[in-house]
Design an enzyme around this catalytic site. Structure first.
Site, PDB file in Angstrom:
ATOM      1  N   GLN A 126       0.836  -1.215   0.000  1.00 30.02           N
ATOM      2  CA  GLN A 126       0.000   0.000   0.000  1.00 30.02           C
ATOM      3  C   GLN A 126       0.861   1.251   0.000  1.00 30.02           C
ATOM      4  OE1 GLN A 126      -2.111   0.545   3.688  1.00 30.02           O
ATOM      5  NE2 GLN A 126      -3.689   1.850   2.776  1.00 30.02           N
ATOM      6  N   GLY A 127       0.807   2.018  -1.070  1.00 33.29           N
ATOM      7  CA  GLY A 127       1.600   3.242  -1.172  1.00 33.29           C
ATOM      8  C   GLY A 127       0.760   4.476  -0.912  1.00 33.29           C
ATOM      9  N   TYR A 128       0.294   4.633   0.337  1.00 37.81           N
ATOM     10  CA  TYR A 128      -0.471   5.824   0.716  1.00 37.81           C
ATOM     11  C   TYR A 128       0.450   6.835   1.415  1.00 37.81           C
ATOM     12  CZ  TYR A 128      -5.390   4.335   0.007  1.00 37.81           C
ATOM     13  OH  TYR A 128      -6.594   3.993  -0.515  1.00 37.81           O
ATOM     14  N   SER A 129       0.981   6.431   2.610  1.00 35.06           N
ATOM     15  CA  SER A 129       1.667   7.392   3.487  1.00 35.06           C
ATOM     16  C   SER A 129       2.973   7.894   2.894  1.00 35.06           C
ATOM     17  CB  SER A 129       1.978   6.747   4.837  1.00 35.06           C
ATOM     18  OG  SER A 129       0.811   6.250   5.413  1.00 35.06           O
ATOM     19  N   GLU A 244     -10.190  -1.063   5.345  1.00 32.75           N
ATOM     20  CA  GLU A 244      -9.021  -1.323   6.194  1.00 32.75           C
ATOM     21  C   GLU A 244      -9.442  -1.284   7.670  1.00 32.75           C
ATOM     22  OE1 GLU A 244      -5.707   1.252   5.299  1.00 32.75           O
ATOM     23  OE2 GLU A 244      -4.430   0.308   6.798  1.00 32.75           O
ATOM     24  N   SER A 383      -4.924   6.633  12.965  1.00 36.77           N
ATOM     25  CA  SER A 383      -4.523   6.492  14.380  1.00 36.77           C
ATOM     26  C   SER A 383      -5.768   6.570  15.266  1.00 36.77           C
ATOM     27  CB  SER A 383      -3.540   7.595  14.757  1.00 36.77           C
ATOM     28  OG  SER A 383      -4.230   8.822  14.862  1.00 36.77           O
ATOM     29  N   ASN A 384      -5.637   6.084  16.505  1.00 38.11           N
ATOM     30  CA  ASN A 384      -6.794   6.078  17.397  1.00 38.11           C
ATOM     31  C   ASN A 384      -7.241   7.496  17.758  1.00 38.11           C
ATOM     32  OD1 ASN A 384      -6.464   3.373  17.138  1.00 38.11           O
ATOM     33  ND2 ASN A 384      -6.709   2.918  19.314  1.00 38.11           N
ATOM     34  N   GLU A 385      -6.292   8.447  17.733  1.00 39.43           N
ATOM     35  CA  GLU A 385      -6.699   9.848  17.976  1.00 39.43           C
ATOM     36  C   GLU A 385      -7.637  10.300  16.839  1.00 39.43           C
ATOM     37  OE1 GLU A 385      -3.482   8.848  18.105  1.00 39.43           O
ATOM     38  OE2 GLU A 385      -3.204   8.982  20.266  1.00 39.43           O
TER      39      GLU A 385
HETATM   40  C1  LIG Z   1       3.840  -0.507  11.454  1.00 39.99           C
HETATM   41  C2  LIG Z   1       3.192   0.438  10.490  1.00 39.99           C
HETATM   42  C3  LIG Z   1       2.859  -0.012   9.226  1.00 39.99           C
HETATM   43  C4  LIG Z   1       2.298   0.866   8.297  1.00 39.99           C
HETATM   44  N1  LIG Z   1       2.039   0.392   7.021  1.00 39.99           N
HETATM   45  C5  LIG Z   1       1.635   1.265   6.075  1.00 39.99           C
HETATM   46  C6  LIG Z   1       1.483   0.835   4.719  1.00 39.99           C
HETATM   47  O1  LIG Z   1       1.691  -0.341   4.382  1.00 39.99           O
HETATM   48  N2  LIG Z   1       1.134   1.749   3.795  1.00 39.99           N
HETATM   49  C7  LIG Z   1       0.886   3.058   4.113  1.00 39.99           C
HETATM   50  O2  LIG Z   1       0.536   3.813   3.226  1.00 39.99           O
HETATM   51  N3  LIG Z   1       0.998   3.497   5.382  1.00 39.99           N
HETATM   52  C8  LIG Z   1       1.381   2.629   6.378  1.00 39.99           C
HETATM   53  N4  LIG Z   1       1.521   3.057   7.679  1.00 39.99           N
HETATM   54  C9  LIG Z   1       1.367   4.488   7.952  1.00 39.99           C
HETATM   55  C10 LIG Z   1       0.185   4.841   8.846  1.00 39.99           C
HETATM   56  O3  LIG Z   1      -1.003   4.856   8.118  1.00 39.99           O
HETATM   57  C11 LIG Z   1       0.512   6.216   9.440  1.00 39.99           C
HETATM   58  O4  LIG Z   1       1.586   6.032  10.335  1.00 39.99           O
HETATM   59  C12 LIG Z   1      -0.658   6.828  10.174  1.00 39.99           C
HETATM   60  O5  LIG Z   1      -1.659   7.226   9.284  1.00 39.99           O
HETATM   61  C13 LIG Z   1      -0.222   8.047  11.021  1.00 39.99           C
HETATM   62  O6  LIG Z   1       0.461   8.952  10.226  1.00 39.99           O
HETATM   63  P1  LIG Z   1       1.911   9.504  10.610  1.00 39.99           P
HETATM   64  O7  LIG Z   1       2.768   8.344  10.982  1.00 39.99           O
HETATM   65  O8  LIG Z   1       2.364  10.399   9.536  1.00 39.99           O
HETATM   66  O9  LIG Z   1       1.684  10.324  11.948  1.00 39.99           O
HETATM   67  P2  LIG Z   1       1.109  11.789  12.041  1.00 39.99           P
HETATM   68  O10 LIG Z   1      -0.075  11.935  11.145  1.00 39.99           O
HETATM   69  O11 LIG Z   1       2.222  12.754  11.899  1.00 39.99           O
HETATM   70  O12 LIG Z   1       0.595  11.804  13.531  1.00 39.99           O
HETATM   71  C14 LIG Z   1       1.472  11.928  14.655  1.00 39.99           C
HETATM   72  C15 LIG Z   1       0.631  11.910  15.910  1.00 39.99           C
HETATM   73  O13 LIG Z   1      -0.267  13.027  15.914  1.00 39.99           O
HETATM   74  C16 LIG Z   1      -1.616  12.595  16.046  1.00 39.99           C
HETATM   75  N5  LIG Z   1      -2.487  13.434  15.218  1.00 39.99           N
HETATM   76  C17 LIG Z   1      -2.287  13.772  13.917  1.00 39.99           C
HETATM   77  N6  LIG Z   1      -3.314  14.525  13.465  1.00 39.99           N
HETATM   78  C18 LIG Z   1      -4.179  14.643  14.502  1.00 39.99           C
HETATM   79  C19 LIG Z   1      -5.445  15.292  14.674  1.00 39.99           C
HETATM   80  N7  LIG Z   1      -6.031  15.960  13.676  1.00 39.99           N
HETATM   81  N8  LIG Z   1      -6.066  15.194  15.885  1.00 39.99           N
HETATM   82  C20 LIG Z   1      -5.490  14.502  16.912  1.00 39.99           C
HETATM   83  N9  LIG Z   1      -4.282  13.875  16.814  1.00 39.99           N
HETATM   84  C21 LIG Z   1      -3.650  13.940  15.629  1.00 39.99           C
HETATM   85  C22 LIG Z   1      -1.626  11.161  15.566  1.00 39.99           C
HETATM   86  O14 LIG Z   1      -2.659  10.412  16.156  1.00 39.99           O
HETATM   87  C23 LIG Z   1      -0.262  10.676  16.034  1.00 39.99           C
HETATM   88  O15 LIG Z   1      -0.328  10.274  17.373  1.00 39.99           O
HETATM   89  C24 LIG Z   1       2.056   2.205   8.641  1.00 39.99           C
HETATM   90  C25 LIG Z   1       2.363   2.649   9.936  1.00 39.99           C
HETATM   91  C26 LIG Z   1       2.919   1.786  10.852  1.00 39.99           C
HETATM   92  C27 LIG Z   1       3.258   2.303  12.228  1.00 39.99           C
END
Ligand SMILES: Cc1cc2nc3c(=O)[nH]c(=O)nc-3n(C[C@H](O)[C@H](O)[C@H](O)COP(=O)(O)OP(=O)(O)OC[C@H]3O[C@@H](n4cnc5c(N)ncnc54)[C@H](O)[C@@H]3O)c2cc1C
Length: 398
Positions: A126-129, A244, A383-385
């Site tokens: 999955q190439g989202y993040s 998902e 994320s759960n937030e």
């Molecule tokens: C083990 C693992 C596997 C993954 N696999 C994939 C994958 O295969 N493909 C893919 O595309 N992505 C993948 N991800 C990415 C995942 O979807 C992102 O990590 C997730 O969406 C959070 O984004 P971020 O890491 O950029 O954190 P950020 O968005 O920067 O968030 C950092 C913190 O701030 C909080 N936060 C951010 N915005 C808000 C808000 N508006 N209100 C309250 N709190 C907030 C978040 O909850 C978090 O605690 C993976 C992540 C992990 C950890």
């Protein structure tokens, strides 16, 4: 609402148990039980067994290879598979991309890609993040510019789970600059073996190589690999995310983890008595078990409404939050139950193919790596937030 299973559903449960007893390779079940990762070959082997039985993609429409199960039958299957320690098939193709293809793909794309998934010919990631585009996914910066019959892709994806095994990736890329960030994103399928794709490992806290960075430098993908309409990818991306999340309550996994935890608590002793008889630990176990039963009832409520054709709403966010937190709580209890045996942190114990002799009971070496690995559950899939934000808006109207 009737939460009891019908005689036909109990018959189905027997059929599932018989299949798992006769077809699930014991070494795969054992590794899954003790939390050791499977090799690519083992994953593919188990998926081929499921495919031969017609159960690799039971949730798909029958015309594309689905099993025609009701939602309740799917729920029963997931429970039984987890209790038998059957690994869940890799979700990226079967559970994420497939629903998007089925809803938005052309007939040709459906026949081609879904057929290849069932035959195990592609491993999807999955190439989202991206750096700077996780919770704020609309911030994707990767570009895909049209050049003749191709798109040319440049940019970087990150946290890409199992990209090291994948030969295909679905990518969100910007095909147009736009005032509104959600506009101008397209959903593209890309061959990972194309020139210009580079996969770099990210080693996580548990010492495992599960996730990666993926770089694209002038990578070409044919226009025929565009899903739906150009610049409309945000709609498809969001649709995929609902699939998902709804699969993330992990009740089957928690049920299996609970069972393993009870086995550990019965074998370990405290003050000359089994740990399970220690009042404090027994109370902790009981609390986790009650949480699990609550979660199961809530999930059945969601399943019952889905069976009536209603789409799961914000309650899927509730299930994601409680389900992932519970899995983390159970893994924390397992480290507590094993006491000093949970301390030796054997990097690799969690990994595929590790055969170092365990320190303590067989389950011990993977307990701490699993505890660390499961931190991910409250981060990915939204994320759960972010799920709490959804609940506060959609249910509490805040
Ligand atoms: C083990 C693992 C596997 C993954 N696999 C994939 C994958 O295969 N493909 C893919 O595309 N992505 C993948 N991800 C990415 C995942 O979807 C992102 O990590 C997730 O969406 C959070 O984004 P971020 O890491 O950029 O954190 P950020 O968005 O920067 O968030 C950092 C913190 O701030 C909080 N936060 C951010 N915005 C808000 C808000 N508006 N209100 C309250 N709190 C907030 C978040 O909850 C978090 O605690 C993976 C992540 C992990 C950890």
């Amino acid at each position: 609402m009737d939460l009891n299973f019908t005689p036909a559903e109990e018959l189905f449960r027997r059929e599932v148990r018989d299949f798992l007893e006769s077809k699930l390779p014991p070494e795969i079940a054992y590794k899954t039980k003790i939390g050791q990762g499977l090799s690519k070959t083992e994953v593919e082997h188990w998926q081929a067994i499921l495919s031969a039985r017609g159960w690799l993609a039971p949730h798909w429409p029958v015309e594309y290879g689905g099993a025609g199960w009701s939602v309740v039958e799917r729920f029963i299957y997931e429970q039984e598979a987890a209790l038998a320690h059957a690994p869940a098939p890799i979700a990226f193709g079967l559970h994420m991309l497939a629903p998007v293809l089925i809803k938005y793909g052309s007939e040709e794309q459906k026949r081609y890609w879904l057929g290849r998934m069932l035959r195990g010919e592609d491993w999807w990631c999955q190439g989202y993040s991206e750096p700077g585009a996780g919770s704020d996914l609309a911030n994707v910066k990767t570009t895909a510019l049209r050049d003749g019959d191709d798109y040319v892709i440049n940019g970087q994806k990150t946290w890409t789970t199992l990209a090291q095994h994948a030969n295909m990736i679905f990518v969100l890329a910007r095909t147009k600059k736009s005032e509104k960030r959600q506009d101008g994103i397209s959903f593209l399928l890309v061959d990972m073996t194309s020139p210009g794709v580079e996969v770099r490992p990210i080693i996580t806290l548990d010492g495992d190589h599960e996730i990666n960075e993926v770089f694209f430098t002038d990578v070409r993908t044919p226009v025929s690999n565009l899903i739906g309409e150009e610049n409309k990818g945000w709609t498809y991306a969001k649709y995929l995310l609902t699939y998902e999340r709804t699969s993330m309550a992990g009740i089957g996994a928690s049920t299996a983890a609970m069972r393993s935890l009870k086995e550990i608590a019965a074998e370990e002793s405290k003050g000359g008595r089994p740990l399970s008889e220690d009042p404090l630990f027994a109370a902790r176990l009981a609390r986790a078990e009650i949480e699990l039963e609550n979660l199961r009832t809530t999930a059945m409520r969601v399943v019952a409404s889905a069976a009536r054709g209603e789409a799961p709403g914000p309650e899927s966010s509730m299930l994601k939050i409680r389900g992932t937190e519970l899995r983390q709580d159970i893994s924390a209890l397992a480290t507590r139950a094993l006491g000093p045996y949970a301390h030796p942190f054997l990097v690799g114990a969690h990994e595929r193919g590790d055969n170092a002799p365990p320190i303590g009971p067989p389950a011990a070496p993977a307990v701490t790596p699993t505890y660390l690995n499961l931190r991910k559950l409250t981060i990915f899939g939204g994320s759960n937030e972010i799920q709490r934000n959804i609940i506060s808006k959609a249910i509490l109207r805040l």
